[in-house]
Design a protein around this motif. Sequence first.
Motif, short mmCIF file in Angstrom:
data_model
loop_
_atom_site.label_atom_id
_atom_site.label_comp_id
_atom_site.label_asym_id
_atom_site.label_seq_id
_atom_site.Cartn_x
_atom_site.Cartn_y
_atom_site.Cartn_z
N GLY A 160 0.85 -1.31 -0.07
CA GLY A 160 -0.02 0.22 -0.26
C GLY A 160 0.84 1.16 0.01
N ARG A 161 1.96 1.41 0.83
CA ARG A 161 2.89 2.33 0.81
C ARG A 161 3.51 2.47 -0.51
NH1 ARG A 161 4.99 5.35 4.89
NH2 ARG A 161 2.63 5.23 5.76
N LEU A 162 4.13 1.29 -1.01
CA LEU A 162 4.73 1.70 -2.34
C LEU A 162 3.51 2.10 -3.69
CD1 LEU A 162 6.52 -1.74 -2.33
CD2 LEU A 162 7.52 0.29 -2.21
N MET A 163 2.52 1.59 -3.27
CA MET A 163 1.52 2.08 -4.33
C MET A 163 1.18 3.80 -4.49
SD MET A 163 0.76 -0.15 -6.43
CE MET A 163 -0.52 0.99 -7.55
N GLU A 164 1.42 4.18 -3.40
CA GLU A 164 1.13 5.44 -3.06
C GLU A 164 2.28 6.54 -3.99
OE1 GLU A 164 1.56 7.08 1.16
OE2 GLU A 164 0.04 5.59 1.60
N GLY A 165 3.32 5.94 -4.13
CA GLY A 165 4.57 6.64 -4.84
C GLY A 165 4.09 6.36 -6.27
N TYR A 166 3.51 5.23 -6.76
CA TYR A 166 3.02 5.00 -8.15
C TYR A 166 1.89 5.82 -8.40
CZ TYR A 166 6.35 0.96 -8.90
OH TYR A 166 7.18 0.46 -9.17
N ARG A 167 1.01 6.17 -7.53
CA ARG A 167 -0.22 6.96 -7.72
C ARG A 167 0.38 8.36 -7.95
NH1 ARG A 167 -5.06 4.46 -6.52
NH2 ARG A 167 -4.92 2.36 -5.63
N ARG A 168 1.26 8.90 -7.07
CA ARG A 168 1.70 10.30 -7.55
C ARG A 168 2.60 10.24 -8.87
NH1 ARG A 168 2.64 9.97 -1.77
NH2 ARG A 168 1.84 11.99 -0.73
N GLU A 169 3.20 9.37 -9.17
CA GLU A 169 3.86 9.19 -10.49
C GLU A 169 2.76 9.13 -11.65
OE1 GLU A 169 6.72 9.19 -13.30
OE2 GLU A 169 6.95 9.42 -11.21
N TRP A 170 1.78 8.71 -11.39
CA TRP A 170 0.59 8.56 -12.30
C TRP A 170 0.15 9.91 -12.70
CZ3 TRP A 170 -5.04 6.44 -10.69
CH2 TRP A 170 -5.68 6.68 -11.92
N MET A 171 -0.03 10.45 -11.65
CA MET A 171 -0.64 12.10 -11.79
C MET A 171 0.31 12.92 -12.44
SD MET A 171 -3.79 12.08 -10.70
CE MET A 171 -4.10 10.30 -11.29
N ARG B 134 7.64 -7.40 -4.38
CA ARG B 134 8.94 -7.39 -5.15
C ARG B 134 9.20 -6.68 -6.45
NH1 ARG B 134 9.05 -12.58 -2.82
NH2 ARG B 134 8.30 -13.59 -4.54
N ALA B 135 7.93 -7.02 -7.17
CA ALA B 135 7.88 -6.46 -8.58
C ALA B 135 7.90 -4.74 -8.34
CB ALA B 135 6.93 -6.76 -9.40
N LEU B 136 7.15 -4.29 -7.55
CA LEU B 136 6.89 -2.91 -7.33
C LEU B 136 8.22 -2.23 -6.65
CD1 LEU B 136 3.43 -3.03 -5.44
CD2 LEU B 136 3.96 -2.06 -7.91
N LEU B 137 9.11 -2.99 -5.97
CA LEU B 137 10.25 -2.47 -5.54
C LEU B 137 11.41 -2.42 -6.67
CD1 LEU B 137 10.94 -4.31 -2.29
CD2 LEU B 137 10.55 -2.01 -2.57
N ASP B 138 11.05 -2.82 -7.85
CA ASP B 138 12.19 -2.67 -9.07
C ASP B 138 11.79 -1.45 -9.66
OD1 ASP B 138 13.18 -5.19 -8.47
OD2 ASP B 138 12.07 -6.12 -10.12
N ASN B 139 12.70 -0.26 -9.63
CA ASN B 139 12.64 0.92 -10.25
C ASN B 139 11.56 1.70 -9.72
OD1 ASN B 139 14.98 0.61 -11.96
ND2 ASN B 139 13.63 -1.02 -13.19
N ALA C 106 -3.31 13.61 -6.65
CA ALA C 106 -2.86 12.38 -6.30
C ALA C 106 -3.05 12.05 -4.78
CB ALA C 106 -1.25 12.32 -6.52
N LEU C 107 -3.15 13.11 -3.97
CA LEU C 107 -3.51 12.84 -2.25
C LEU C 107 -4.84 12.38 -2.21
CD1 LEU C 107 -1.68 16.13 -0.92
CD2 LEU C 107 -0.96 13.80 -0.70
N VAL C 108 -5.63 12.88 -3.14
CA VAL C 108 -7.11 12.38 -3.05
C VAL C 108 -7.21 11.06 -3.41
CG1 VAL C 108 -9.32 12.78 -3.67
CG2 VAL C 108 -8.16 14.88 -3.33
N ASN C 109 -6.56 10.76 -4.43
CA ASN C 109 -6.35 9.28 -5.04
C ASN C 109 -6.12 8.16 -3.89
OD1 ASN C 109 -5.98 6.65 -6.62
ND2 ASN C 109 -6.00 8.14 -8.49
N ILE C 110 -4.90 8.92 -3.37
CA ILE C 110 -4.24 7.90 -2.32
C ILE C 110 -5.19 7.65 -1.18
CG2 ILE C 110 -2.42 8.03 -0.41
CD1 ILE C 110 -0.68 9.34 -2.45
N ASN C 111 -6.01 8.68 -0.65
CA ASN C 111 -6.75 8.58 0.55
C ASN C 111 -8.26 7.65 0.14
OD1 ASN C 111 -6.18 10.03 2.92
ND2 ASN C 111 -5.69 11.79 1.38
#
Length: 233
Positions: A43-54, A225-230, A170-175
């Motif tokens: 869940g914490r890793l996906m927060e970074g990906y959601r920010r990158e998405w935006m 493990r896949a999300l931790l790559d790059n 991104a912040l609203v998406n994360i919440n």
Amino acid sequence: MENTLHIGPLGPWDLAALALLVGCWLWIGWRTEHPPAQRPSVGRLMEGYRREWMRQMVTRQPRIFDGAMMDGLRQSTTFFASTALIAIGGGLALIGNPERITDLAQDFALDEGPKLLWEARILTAVLFGANAFMKFVWSHRLFSYAAIAMAAVPNDVADPLAYPRAEQAALVNINAAKSFNRGLRSVYFALTALAWLLGPEVLMIVTLFTTAMLWRREFASTARRALLDNPPV
């Protein structure tokens, strides 16, 4: 002394099993949302990906893909909210007619116990389902807010509000995702609570199994493990 170990129809083993159920539910939720810095959860890793998405959305023209993604997220929350509501209705129907459960317990040679005990066991699962329903509804609402925030991101990359607005979206998406994940955890533990129908000992075993399963998915899964790559910066 015996009376101090009982609360209504709940005996000492029932109370211990219920405390373990609620404690594990609270603990795994807290640990998932507040992981150690050196071992982030999915869940914490996906927060970074959601920010990158935006951030990527700012330069993506047209933004049809982003709109389709948001529609998919809202449809997921709608599906789970509807399912939770149906399950709540079924649970309340059983509470109103517990004879069916007690008859089933007799067929399986289980300890029948008072009807109030069976109602308490079913009500526990219903309460988890109700919490899941509320989390899914709020998640759906937040995803709608996120979609509006995304639509407010300027098309001009040079606009000084482009990236700040993207960060807001991104912040609203994360919440919204946090609320959705909380709803899913409540669904898992609602199903776990049904094991109480087989006895408090079974509930304890299933609770520990569910907690371990959720921990593995958040902290030791192949997806992590896949999300931790790059990962996004």
